[in-house]
Design a protein around this motif. Structure first.
Motif: not given
Length: 186
Positions: A71-81
Motif C-alpha cells: 500500500g505504500y507509494v514511494p515519494y520521489e522528492f527527498p526531505n531537503s530544502p
C-alpha cells in the motif's frame, strides 16, 4: 472404622504414586508435538543475529532489498530544502480536480491542520491563540503550491511534524487542494 479407611486410603495413594514412576523406562507421552516441536531452521542456527556488515544482529529483521510496504507509494522528492523547492515547481496532484471531495478534504483539514493553522488558514488556530505555538504563518503570506503543501505534509517543516502516517497519499493530496482553496479565499 474410620481409622482403617484412612490407613487404607493412604496406602493405596502411596502404592499408586510409586507404581507410576519407573526410572528404567520412560512414561507415555500424549501429544508429543507439544513437548518436542518439529525442528525448523531458526535464527539461532543461521547467521541472522551475528554481526554481518556491521549490522550487529539485525540482518534477520531487515526487509529484502528493493521491497516496499504493501500500500505504500514511494515519494520521489527527498526531505531537503532542494526537494521542497523541486516539489513546489514540478509536483502536481494525481487526483482529478473536479472529483476531489472537498467536504472530506475540509474534514481532514479540520482534524489535522486547523488546530494550528486555523479554520480559515490564517495561522490563528486554537494552539496559536492560546500561546502554545508561535509563528504559524498565514497561507496568504507564503508562496506555496499544491506540491509544496503535499511535501510539507509528507515530511513536515520546522515545528510541524509529518502527517504521512496519519493520511494516505490520496488524503494528503485532498488536504493540499483544500489548503490551496483556503489560500485563494484569503
Amino acid at each position: 472404622m474410620k481409622s482403617i479407611l484412612k490407613i487404607t486410603l493412604a496406602l493405596s495413594l502411596l502404592v499408586s504414586f510409586s507404581s507410576c514412576k519407573d526410572n528404567a523406562s520412560p512414561n507415555y507421552q500424549y501429544m508429543p508435538n507439544m513437548y518436542e516441536s518439529v525442528a525448523y531452521e531458526t535464527y539461532s542456527e543461521s547467521n541472522a543475529f551475528n554481526s554481518v556488515n556491521g549490522l550487529k544482529g539485525k540482518e534477520g529483521q531487515l526487509p529484502a532489498v528493493g521491497t516496499i510496504k504493501r500500500g505504500y507509494v514511494p515519494y520521489e522528492f527527498p526531505n531537503s530544502p532542494e526537494g521542497y523547492e523541486a516539489s513546489k515547481i514540478s509536483s502536481k496532484s494525481p487526483l482529478d480536480a473536479s472529483k476531489i471531495d472537498m467536504k472530506k478534504a475540509e474534514e481532514l483539514y479540520v482534524i489535522y491542520c486547523a488546530i494550528c493553522h486555523g479554520n480559515e488558514g490564517n495561522g490563528k488556530g486554537k494552539l496559536v491563540t492560546q500561546g502554545k505555538f508561535l509563528g504559524v504563518p498565514s497561507y496568504a503570506d507564503r508562496p506555496i503550491t499544491e506540491g509544496s503543501v503535499n511535501h510539507v505534509i509528507n515530511f513536515g517543516l520546522n515545528s510541524m511534524g509529518s502527517y504521512a502516517t496519519q493520511l494516505n497519499q490520496e488524503e494528503r493530496w485532498m488536504v493540499s487542494a483544500y489548503v490551496m482553496k483556503l489560500k485563494s479565499q484569503l
